[in-house]
Enzyme design. Sequence first.
Site, PDB file in Angstrom:
ATOM      1  N   ASP A  38       0.788  -1.241   0.000  1.00 22.15           N
ATOM      2  CA  ASP A  38       0.000   0.000   0.000  1.00 22.15           C
ATOM      3  C   ASP A  38       0.819   1.289   0.000  1.00 22.15           C
ATOM      4  O   ASP A  38       0.343   2.316   0.520  1.00 22.15           O
ATOM      5  CB  ASP A  38      -0.952   0.026   1.204  1.00 22.15           C
ATOM      6  CG  ASP A  38      -2.023  -1.045   1.123  1.00 22.15           C
ATOM      7  OD1 ASP A  38      -2.129  -1.699   0.080  1.00 22.15           O
ATOM      8  OD2 ASP A  38      -2.740  -1.235   2.122  1.00 22.15           O
ATOM      9  N   LYS A  92      -5.852  -5.386  -3.675  1.00 11.11           N
ATOM     10  CA  LYS A  92      -6.526  -6.053  -2.567  1.00 11.11           C
ATOM     11  C   LYS A  92      -7.654  -5.157  -2.087  1.00 11.11           C
ATOM     12  O   LYS A  92      -7.628  -3.936  -2.291  1.00 11.11           O
ATOM     13  CB  LYS A  92      -5.557  -6.354  -1.420  1.00 11.11           C
ATOM     14  CG  LYS A  92      -4.948  -5.138  -0.726  1.00 11.11           C
ATOM     15  CD  LYS A  92      -3.924  -5.588   0.321  1.00 11.11           C
ATOM     16  CE  LYS A  92      -3.326  -4.411   1.079  1.00 11.11           C
ATOM     17  NZ  LYS A  92      -4.281  -3.728   1.956  1.00 11.11           N
ATOM     18  N   CYS A 124      -2.624  -2.736   7.640  1.00 13.19           N
ATOM     19  CA  CYS A 124      -2.434  -3.592   6.463  1.00 13.19           C
ATOM     20  C   CYS A 124      -1.165  -4.440   6.559  1.00 13.19           C
ATOM     21  O   CYS A 124      -1.155  -5.591   6.118  1.00 13.19           O
ATOM     22  CB  CYS A 124      -2.436  -2.743   5.197  1.00 13.19           C
ATOM     23  SG  CYS A 124      -4.072  -2.074   4.822  1.00 13.19           S
TER      24      CYS A 124
END
Length: 274
Positions: free
Chosen positions: A61, A173, A206
């Site tokens: 991310d 995702k 995450c």
Amino acid sequence: MESEMNEQRRRVVLAGLATIPLRTIAAMADADNPSKITFTVEAKPEAVTLDVTRTALIVIDMQNDFGSKGGMFDLAGIDISGIKKAIAPTARALAAARDAGIKVIYLKMAYRPDLSDLGALDSVNRVRHLHMNVGKTVRAPDGRESRILIRDTWNTDIVSDLQPKAEDIVMYKTRFSGFYKTELDATLNRLAVRHLIITGCTTSICVESTVRDAMFRDYLPILLADCMSEPIGQGLARSNHEATLLSTEVLLGWVSSSDQFIVGLSRSERSSHA
């Protein structure tokens, strides 16, 4: 009597395994590879030896919505300075990994334009992300129209200093864990990867979600502490970032740094079990 003896043997075996360092167990599991290039990374709770061909570097991310001015975090008033600080060491780790032939995999949090993969109407994932304006139309810094956390927009592009190369793998995702309804597990299995070098943001959300799922699947995760950040609790005596590192060090894997990873790679050597 026989069952009691078997139970005693089992306890003796388990007690013996408990005294064997994790890196030794990993080496035993890889002993069927007759020739490999290995490198050792200094880490907590102990140094760990890896096989280059069975290692992947995961970037979680590191996208504009979290680490760039004009992204979701920045627009929400969330301090992104820690994430920006993690970019330079991550870039160095990526360069060293690619030079060594280690596979690089990028994960990006992003949703379809119609938000059909955001979750049920009352799901925590949907409700909390809507509070962060997921799907809202915004202007990218260059003036282009974009949307918060939507696929194929500026907002979900990887930050400019960490752009993927043609040989890297990039996948979307829709939940905090990189393993939830993605091809990550299948891809790692196809590549015969066991060790995961973990970088990205945010540390306690995450990153930790992905690390826990990796550990549950018997991957061996190593977090590069300076290649990740966490805005929750930032500046406090112990932030969520520090809590995740401690949990990983104690139970989930290893904690190291970009410098230790790069030094370890520079000292890699070819070994043979023949």
